[in-house]
Design an enzyme around this catalytic site. Structure first.
Site, mmCIF file in Angstrom:
data_model
loop_
_atom_site.group_PDB
_atom_site.id
_atom_site.type_symbol
_atom_site.label_atom_id
_atom_site.label_comp_id
_atom_site.label_asym_id
_atom_site.label_seq_id
_atom_site.Cartn_x
_atom_site.Cartn_y
_atom_site.Cartn_z
ATOM 1 N N LYS A 1 -11.643 5.666 -2.443
ATOM 2 C CA LYS A 1 -11.409 5.935 -4.486
ATOM 3 C C LYS A 1 -11.264 4.552 -4.765
ATOM 4 O O LYS A 1 -11.084 3.820 -3.761
ATOM 5 C CB LYS A 1 -9.373 5.917 -4.044
HETATM 6 C C1 E4P Z 1 -3.364 10.116 -5.881
HETATM 7 O O1 E4P Z 1 -4.018 10.302 -5.613
HETATM 8 C C2 E4P Z 1 -2.412 9.937 -5.395
HETATM 9 O O2 E4P Z 1 -2.504 8.884 -4.492
HETATM 10 C C3 E4P Z 1 -0.498 10.207 -5.907
HETATM 11 O O3 E4P Z 1 -1.509 10.880 -6.256
HETATM 12 C C4 E4P Z 1 0.163 9.424 -6.365
HETATM 13 O O4 E4P Z 1 1.313 10.705 -6.630
HETATM 14 P P1 E4P Z 1 2.074 8.978 -7.671
HETATM 15 O O5 E4P Z 1 2.379 9.311 -8.941
HETATM 16 O O6 E4P Z 1 3.463 10.443 -6.979
HETATM 17 O O7 E4P Z 1 3.139 8.068 -6.844
#
Ligand code: E4P
Length: 214
Positions: free
Chosen positions: A83
């Site tokens: 990521k």
């Molecule tokens: C995605 O890859 C992220 O880990 C996640 O969806 C972030 O979500 P949030 O905005 O609830 O922190």
């Protein structure tokens, strides 16, 4: 449509993997900080539970260091996807990792142009954060619709992961728009299967079954 689970909590991942609907896992540094294992142990355990893409986020802030981290993480398991934040350094990392055959998930995507750039740089996945856009009064799902058209127009080899999901309707909308993946927090997965009429129906059937002569 693929479902990823958006957590680093090994117990939650085990629980929902047993439902047979979890195709992969997305983690991030905040999710990692909420679980009790060390980072490396958590990643190893998650890879043992789910046989699908497991996103692990780099935390360095320059491309050279991010690439080093990416190489280290991807050597841990064949299913690791790196990521990478969707910024200028991130683009360099995405294109360098593409050349090395390492899969990437461009995270923190908030505009169609950011998604387009990451797809063009060779991201395997792009993660538009719908909930965080809704939080600031924008329409997260409109971004999914735009990105779906863009990916389709140019046949990019990039999958859209609908991320930052806050409620069941986000999942339905993602499916209607043809998003490749929704990454869903455990509490929302739980809500997807629940319906009061289903619970009421089960209770009634069981009560009536007791009256049937055996
Ligand atoms: C995605 O890859 C992220 O880990 C996640 O969806 C972030 O979500 P949030 O905005 O609830 O922190």
């Amino acid at each position: 449509m693929k479902f990823f689970i958006d957590t680093a909590d090994v117990k939650e991942i085990e629980k929902y993997a047993s439902w047979g609907v979890v195709d992969g896992v997305t983690t991030n540094p905040s999710l990692m900080s909420k679980q009790s294992l060390s980072f490396l142990d958590a990643v190893k355990k998650i890879c043992e539970i789910v046989d699908g893409p497991i996103s692990v986020e780099v935390t360095a802030t320059n491309s050279e260091e991010m690439i080093k981290q990416a190489e280290e993480y991807s050597a841990m398991h064949k299913n690791i996807v790196i990521k990478v934040p969707c910024d200028a350094e991130g683009l360099k990392v995405i294109s360098a990792l593409k050349k090395k055959g390492i899969k990437t998930n461009a995270t923190l995507v908030f505009s169609a142009n950011q998604g387009l750039l990451c797809a063009k740089a060779g991201a395997s996945y792009i993660s538009p954060f719908v909930g965080r856009l809704d939080d600031i009064g924008q329409d997260g799902m409109e971004l999914i619709s735009e990105l779906a058209d863009i990916i389709d127009n140019y046949e990019f080899d990039t999958e859209i992961i609908v991320a930052s999901i806050r409620h069941p309707r986000h999942v339905t909308d993602a499916a209607l728009l043809g998003a490749h993946v929704a990454t869903i927090p455990p509490e929302i997965l739980e809500k997807l299967i629940k319906h009061p009429k289903t619970d009421e129906g089960i209770e009634k059937f069981l009560k009536d079954w007791e009256k049937v002569s055996k």
